[in-house]
Design an enzyme around this catalytic site. Structure first.
Site, PDB file in Angstrom:
ATOM      1  CG  HIS A 144       1.849   0.525  -3.936  1.00 52.54           C
ATOM      2  ND1 HIS A 144       0.708   0.320  -3.188  1.00 52.54           N
ATOM      3  CD2 HIS A 144       1.764   1.808  -4.382  1.00 52.54           C
ATOM      4  CE1 HIS A 144      -0.022   1.404  -3.193  1.00 52.54           C
ATOM      5  NE2 HIS A 144       0.595   2.332  -3.909  1.00 52.54           N
ATOM      6  CD  GLU A 145       4.165   4.181  -6.109  1.00 55.04           C
ATOM      7  OE1 GLU A 145       3.573   4.717  -7.067  1.00 55.04           O
ATOM      8  OE2 GLU A 145       3.817   4.346  -4.930  1.00 55.04           O
ATOM      9  CG  HIS A 148      -0.441   3.121  -8.818  1.00 49.06           C
ATOM     10  ND1 HIS A 148      -1.729   2.882  -8.402  1.00 49.06           N
ATOM     11  CD2 HIS A 148       0.249   3.520  -7.711  1.00 49.06           C
ATOM     12  CE1 HIS A 148      -1.824   3.118  -7.105  1.00 49.06           C
ATOM     13  NE2 HIS A 148      -0.639   3.505  -6.667  1.00 49.06           N
ATOM     14  CD  GLU A 219      -2.403   4.950  -3.639  1.00 52.88           C
ATOM     15  OE1 GLU A 219      -1.514   4.158  -3.250  1.00 52.88           O
ATOM     16  OE2 GLU A 219      -2.216   5.733  -4.592  1.00 52.88           O
TER      17      GLU A 219
END
Length: 303
Positions: A144-145, A148, A219
């Site tokens: 997930h990070e 970004h 997100e």
């Protein structure tokens, strides 16, 4: 030679929102600087130097300042082999260069990414997160990070947040410095000076709302692309549920220290259930995130 795009699924909705946010943020920035130039005509070189300097500082150093503020400390593969190993596997899956790896000594279970580009990116996990998650859950959070970083929305959020910071500074200077007291009668410049705090406050509010809207979507986008990359949406959903549930057990003092950095975190930290920050959250609700992951899981099970 330019590196090819990563294997993270492209998100046109995110790209459109980032472009739109930057356009409106730029427009608000021009309005704010224009008002300052009109009000303080004799000081326009100083205004341009200060606003330009603040913008450059925000763009080049905000990620380092944020990482420092959240207590991130870079670690070597020897110091954190499991964390490095998880990031190595994600980089191989995504065909991305490896970011710097860091750990923050905090019992608040969370993770974040900073950096203007893949070359300057840093991915950090807290000791509280590393202690609580299973390996597959940790990989989901780190994927997930890394999303970004791959989509460059970290850099956009860094730039977009600058205007709010600048508008807040201008408002405080105008109020505390007593600019309105220096106006003379019906002098147009004096009237504009009196309006500076109001205009700055409006610019701040609009930039805040724009960045919040972008942040919530990014997100969801990071959850979606991380689940598709790893092929394990259930692991990410499990991590979300576990981390969100553990937040209630964290001391209020620790949550208050983490709350200013919520826009960076995997899951926001709130010092109280009825916090105003929950109403203007930088993240979608847990239910929205889990619903999306459930749909992805169903889609992967029935191609």
């Amino acid at each position: 030679m330019a590196r090819t795009r990563s294997r993270y699924a492209p998100d046109r909705g995110l790209t459109t929102r980032m472009v739109g946010t930057m356009f409106f943020i730029g427009l608000l920035y021009v309005v704010l600087v224009g008002v300052l130039l009109a009000a303080l005509r004799g000081s326009w070189p100083v205004i341009l130097v200060i606003t330009g300097g603040l913008f450059v500082a925000q763009f080049w150093f905000s990620d380092r300042i944020a990482a420092y503020g959240m207590g991130a400390r870079e670690v070597t593969p020897q110091e954190a082999p499991e964390l490095h190993g998880a990031i190595d596997r994600i980089c191989a899956l995504a065909d991305m260069p490896k970011p710097r790896v860091a750990i923050a000594r905090s019992d608040v279970p969370n993770a974040f990414a900073t950096g203007r580009s893949e070359r300057t990116a840093l991915v950090c996990a807290t000791t509280g997160l590393l202690r609580r998650l299973e390996p597959e859950e940790l990989e989901g959070v780190l994927a997930h990070e890394m999303s970004h970083v791959a989509h460059r929305d970290v850099a956009v959020m860094t730039i977009a947040s600058f205007l709010g910071v600048l508008a807040g500074i201008v408002t405080r200077v105008a109020l505390w410095g007593g600019l309105a007291r220096n106006s003379r009668g019906n002098d147009p410049a004096g009237i504009i000076i009196m309006l500076i705090p109001l205009i700055s406050a409006v610019v701040y509010a609009l930039s805040f709302l724009l960045t919040r809207l972008l942040s919530r979507y990014r997100e969801l986008s990071a959850d979606r692309t991380a689940a598709l990359l790893t092929g394990r949406p259930s692991a990410l959903a499990s991590a979300l549920t576990k981390v969100s549930g553990q937040m209630a057990r964290i001391p209020t003092e620790d949550l208050r220290k983490a709350e200013p950095y919520n826009a960076f975190y995997f899951v926001p930290a709130f010092a109280a259930k009825e916090s105003l920050g929950r109403l203007l959250s930088s993240h979608p609700t847990l239910e929205q995130r889990l619903d999306q992951l459930a749909r992805i899981s169903a889609g992967l099970s029935h191609p």
